[in-house]
Design a protein around this motif. Structure first.
Motif, short mmCIF file in Angstrom:
data_model
loop_
_atom_site.label_atom_id
_atom_site.label_comp_id
_atom_site.label_asym_id
_atom_site.label_seq_id
_atom_site.Cartn_x
_atom_site.Cartn_y
_atom_site.Cartn_z
N ASN A 175 0.82 -1.21 0.00
CA ASN A 175 0.00 0.00 0.00
C ASN A 175 0.86 1.26 0.00
O ASN A 175 0.47 2.28 -0.59
CB ASN A 175 -0.94 0.00 1.20
N ASN A 176 2.00 1.23 0.68
CA ASN A 176 2.91 2.38 0.62
C ASN A 176 3.41 2.60 -0.80
O ASN A 176 3.51 3.74 -1.27
CB ASN A 176 4.10 2.15 1.56
N ASN A 177 3.74 1.50 -1.50
CA ASN A 177 4.17 1.63 -2.89
C ASN A 177 3.05 2.19 -3.76
O ASN A 177 3.27 3.08 -4.60
CB ASN A 177 4.61 0.27 -3.44
N ILE A 182 0.13 6.21 -7.05
CA ILE A 182 -1.12 6.91 -7.34
C ILE A 182 -0.94 8.42 -7.27
O ILE A 182 -1.36 9.16 -8.16
CB ILE A 182 -2.23 6.44 -6.36
N THR A 183 -0.30 8.89 -6.20
CA THR A 183 -0.14 10.33 -6.01
C THR A 183 0.71 10.94 -7.13
O THR A 183 0.34 11.98 -7.71
CB THR A 183 0.51 10.61 -4.65
N CYS A 184 1.83 10.32 -7.45
CA CYS A 184 2.70 10.86 -8.50
C CYS A 184 2.04 10.79 -9.87
O CYS A 184 2.19 11.70 -10.69
CB CYS A 184 4.03 10.11 -8.52
N THR A 185 1.30 9.73 -10.13
CA THR A 185 0.62 9.60 -11.42
C THR A 185 -0.47 10.66 -11.57
O THR A 185 -0.64 11.25 -12.66
CB THR A 185 0.01 8.20 -11.58
N GLU A 186 -1.22 10.92 -10.51
CA GLU A 186 -2.24 11.96 -10.57
C GLU A 186 -1.62 13.33 -10.87
O GLU A 186 -2.15 14.09 -11.70
CB GLU A 186 -3.00 12.02 -9.24
N MET A 187 -0.50 13.63 -10.22
CA MET A 187 0.13 14.93 -10.46
C MET A 187 0.75 14.99 -11.86
O MET A 187 0.69 16.02 -12.53
CB MET A 187 1.19 15.18 -9.38
N ALA A 188 1.35 13.87 -12.32
CA ALA A 188 1.90 13.84 -13.67
C ALA A 188 0.81 14.02 -14.72
O ALA A 188 0.99 14.71 -15.73
CB ALA A 188 2.65 12.53 -13.90
N ARG A 189 -0.35 13.44 -14.46
CA ARG A 189 -1.48 13.57 -15.39
C ARG A 189 -1.93 15.02 -15.47
O ARG A 189 -2.33 15.51 -16.54
CB ARG A 189 -2.62 12.67 -14.92
N ASP A 190 -1.90 15.74 -14.35
CA ASP A 190 -2.28 17.15 -14.36
C ASP A 190 -1.33 17.98 -15.21
O ASP A 190 -1.73 18.99 -15.80
CB ASP A 190 -2.28 17.71 -12.93
N ASP A 191 -0.08 17.56 -15.28
CA ASP A 191 0.93 18.33 -16.01
C ASP A 191 0.97 18.02 -17.50
O ASP A 191 1.72 18.65 -18.25
CB ASP A 191 2.32 18.07 -15.41
N ARG A 211 -7.04 -0.64 -9.11
CA ARG A 211 -7.42 -2.03 -8.99
C ARG A 211 -6.50 -2.75 -8.01
O ARG A 211 -6.95 -3.59 -7.23
CB ARG A 211 -7.38 -2.72 -10.35
N GLY A 212 -5.22 -2.43 -8.06
CA GLY A 212 -4.30 -3.03 -7.09
C GLY A 212 -4.69 -2.68 -5.67
O GLY A 212 -4.65 -3.53 -4.77
N ARG A 213 -5.10 -1.44 -5.46
CA ARG A 213 -5.54 -1.03 -4.12
C ARG A 213 -6.75 -1.83 -3.68
O ARG A 213 -6.82 -2.30 -2.53
CB ARG A 213 -5.87 0.46 -4.15
N LYS A 214 -7.70 -2.02 -4.58
CA LYS A 214 -8.90 -2.75 -4.23
C LYS A 214 -8.61 -4.23 -4.01
O LYS A 214 -9.21 -4.87 -3.13
CB LYS A 214 -9.96 -2.56 -5.32
N LEU A 215 -7.71 -4.78 -4.80
CA LEU A 215 -7.36 -6.19 -4.63
C LEU A 215 -6.69 -6.43 -3.28
O LEU A 215 -6.96 -7.44 -2.61
CB LEU A 215 -6.47 -6.65 -5.77
N PRO A 518 -3.85 2.88 0.34
CA PRO A 518 -3.41 4.16 -0.21
C PRO A 518 -4.61 5.05 -0.55
O PRO A 518 -5.62 4.55 -1.03
CB PRO A 518 -2.66 3.75 -1.47
N LEU A 519 -4.49 6.34 -0.30
CA LEU A 519 -5.56 7.29 -0.61
C LEU A 519 -5.21 8.03 -1.90
O LEU A 519 -4.05 8.38 -2.13
CB LEU A 519 -5.76 8.30 0.51
N ASP A 520 -6.22 8.28 -2.72
CA ASP A 520 -5.96 9.15 -3.86
C ASP A 520 -6.12 10.60 -3.40
O ASP A 520 -6.49 10.89 -2.26
CB ASP A 520 -6.88 8.82 -5.04
N ARG A 521 -5.85 11.52 -4.29
CA ARG A 521 -5.83 12.93 -3.94
C ARG A 521 -7.20 13.43 -3.49
O ARG A 521 -7.30 14.20 -2.52
CB ARG A 521 -5.34 13.73 -5.15
N GLU A 522 -8.24 12.98 -4.15
CA GLU A 522 -9.59 13.43 -3.80
C GLU A 522 -9.96 13.00 -2.39
O GLU A 522 -10.54 13.77 -1.62
CB GLU A 522 -10.59 12.87 -4.81
N GLU A 523 -9.64 11.75 -2.04
CA GLU A 523 -9.95 11.26 -0.71
C GLU A 523 -9.17 12.03 0.36
O GLU A 523 -9.75 12.43 1.38
CB GLU A 523 -9.61 9.77 -0.62
N MET A 524 -7.88 12.23 0.13
CA MET A 524 -7.06 12.93 1.11
C MET A 524 -7.52 14.38 1.27
O MET A 524 -7.62 14.89 2.41
CB MET A 524 -5.59 12.89 0.70
N ALA A 525 -7.83 15.04 0.16
CA ALA A 525 -8.28 16.43 0.23
C ALA A 525 -9.58 16.55 1.02
O ALA A 525 -9.75 17.48 1.83
CB ALA A 525 -8.46 17.00 -1.17
#
Length: 549
Positions: A175-177, A182-191, A211-215, A518-525
């Motif tokens: 989950n740490n991985n 997830i966090t870095c991919t979300e920010m990269a997608r924004d850029d 999906r990995g998180r849910k599994l 792991p939390l995505d950005r929306e959940e953490m915000a």
């Protein structure tokens, strides 16, 4: 009865419970009849042989245990039965013991007359006549199938307990991985510009990470008997995704067809578990057609109770259902196989091809979702699985289509604590992009030192639970001693059981909310704004830095 005389001749008269001289002839007959009744009505099977190994008597329990009628084996020699393909081991063992004059006991796995397997404990002993010579042999047979199954269930439960412990440790690291991915991919997608081909690649990374998180969560839930989160789900996209994953492994001799009714309803379900159901059924269908090929048909349609009842799902309550059908043209199944198809660990595949857990898990998921699964098949005619799951109301469907709200932001100062460098890097950057001022600590002791120097400088603390030298709950208690009322969000990746344990001490430690990694950005915000807003309300009512929970 002839068998009573045989039984009475097995023991010398002086070995009976009551000496013959103390009983009248009538009493003796009653004792004889009682002895015969005890043997006839015994739950254990009894087989009597003469010294040559010829079977003289079997009690009715033998038929109950083995399925063989007494008349089928009485009069046969034990040596003639040892050639049986499955049961031969049992009779051969008896014959060998008889030949050597040994007394022995053993455990055997036998095949009944109907082909079903059962397990027995057998004990062989010699019966002496009044002169002390061996006149007969006896075998006592006890059916221990149920006890063996209970022992296996206990061992399975112990294995699952060990797996749960192992899974918890693996989940924390995994989950740490995922959190940093997830966090870095979300920010990269924004850029990346929307028209860039990288955007599509990053979307795939995000989808796989989710999906990995849910599994991981599902594995932990399965091991720890937790509950899955449910939401309005469209089944068609999940089917298409499963087919895309499986098409590469299907031979070209298997054709796939999907039929979807116009405007199929939604179901309230866990998407990952629905994905697991479909993957299991598709995989089994492909396995059944792997040699000769065939056709795989999948369909989704809305049905009512009457339509469901026609299909054999008579125990469904009244209501509206979504029907998922998976049909193949493989080798099919006979009636006895269909009766056991949903039993745990039952499989028609080889030892290296399957565990026998797939369909039992599917059955459990469907039942837990308030549905039912049926199967119809004939040897050589393929198999059809039909799943009925309750459809949700239109109001819930409309709610599911609402567009997501914009990300809540802020400008408060946050102390972010985690011992994983990648998580610290990604979390700090994400929080800064949300507008917050962020100070990081690499473990509990370092964060405590930072906070002790400027306790009034922070509006919120976000800390991991599992860290070297000091856990998140221990850190929170120390922070509360320095500044009571400081809002703390505790993050953990250890799964449902750890979350339950943490919630029990949440109020004692002063933790405002527990977040599952792991939390995505929306959940953490959302969690951050919820905790800070509650803290601001408390301060406006009770005064700054006063803990009134």
């Amino acid at each position: 009865l002839g068998f009573i005389k045989l039984l009475l001749g097995l023991r010398p008269e002086q070995e009976l419970l009551v000496p013959a001289g103390l009983l009248s002839e009538t009493d003796r007959e009653e004792v004889d009849a009682l002895l015969a009744s005890v043997i006839e009505q015994s739950m254990e099977g009894i087989i009597l042989f003469d010294s040559d190994g010829t079977i003289k008597y079997v009690n009715p329990a033998i038929r109950t245990i083995t399925g063989h009628a007494p008349q089928e084996i009485i009069g046969q020699n034990i040596s003639a039965l040892e050639g049986a393909e499955v049961t031969g081991q049992f009779y051969r063992s008896i014959w060998d013991a008889l030949s050597r004059g040994d007394e022995r006991s053993g455990h055997f796995i036998q095949a009944g007359k109907g082909g079903e397997f059962y397990e027995i404990d057998a004990t062989l002993w010699s019966i002496l006549d009044s002169s002390g010579a061996v006149s007969n042999q006896a075998v006592l047979i006890r059916d221990v199938t149920h006890e063996v199954h209970l022992e296996r269930q206990l061992r399975q439960a112990q294995r699952m307990e060990a797996i749960a412990t192992l899974a918890g440790g693996i989940a924390h690291d995994f989950n740490n991985n995922l959190a940093s991915i997830i966090t870095c991919t979300e920010m990269a997608r924004d850029d990346v510009p929307p028209e860039s081909p990288l955007r599509e690649l990053l979307d795939v990374v995000l989808k796989s990470s989710y999906r990995g998180r849910k599994l991981v969560k599902q594995i932990l839930t399965f091991c720890c008997q937790g509950e899955q989160e449910r939401q309005p789900v469209q089944v068609e996209p999940i089917i298409n995704e499963c087919l895309n994953l499986m098409r590469a492994s299907f031979p070209t001799s298997i054709s796939v067809h999907l039929h979807v009714e116009e405007k199929p309803g939604l179901i309230m379900a866990d998407p990952t578990q629905i994905h697991q159901i479909i993957m299991n059924l598709i995989t089994n269908a492909g396995h059944a057609m792997r040699i000769k090929g065939g056709t795989l048909d999948l369909s989704i349609e809305n049905v009512g109770l009457d339509t469901a009842a026609v299909s054999g799902a008579l125990d469904l309550p009244s209501g509206r259902y979504l029907k998922l059908t998976v049909k193949d043209t493989g080798h099919g199944m006979d009636a006895s196989t269909m009766e056991r198809i949903f039993d745990p660990f039952f499989t028609t595949k080889g030892h290296t091809e399957g565990t026998g857990l797939g369909l039992s898990v599917v059955h459990g998921i469907v039942r837990n979702h308030g549905g039912i699964i049926t199967v119809s098949s004939k040897p050589g005619a393929g198999a059809t699985f039909e799943i009925f799951l309750p459809r949700i109301e239109q109001a819930q469907q409309d709610q599911a289509k609402e567009s997501p709200a914009p990300l809540p932001k802020g400008n408060e100062r946050i102390l972010f604590v985690d011992d994983e460098q990648d998580v610290v890097f990604a979390g700090k950057l994400m929080l800064e992009r949300l507008g917050y001022q962020v100070v990081v600590g690499s473990d509990g002791l370092e964060a405590l030192g930072i906070f002790r120097e400027q306790p009034e400088a922070f509006d919120l603390v976000i800390t991991d639970q599992t860290m070297p030298r000091m856990t998140g709950t221990e850190l929170t208690r120390e922070l509360m001693l320095i500044r009571p009322g400081i809002p703390v969000i505790l993050c953990t990746g250890l799964g449902p059981m750890a979350e339950k344990a943490l919630r029990e001490e949440q109020d004692l430690a002063g933790i405002r909310e527990i977040a599952m990694k792991p939390l995505d950005r929306e959940e953490m915000a959302g969690i951050i704004r919820r905790v800070l807003s509650k803290s601001e309300e408390e301060q406006s009512v009770y005064g700054k830095d006063t803990d009134h929970r």
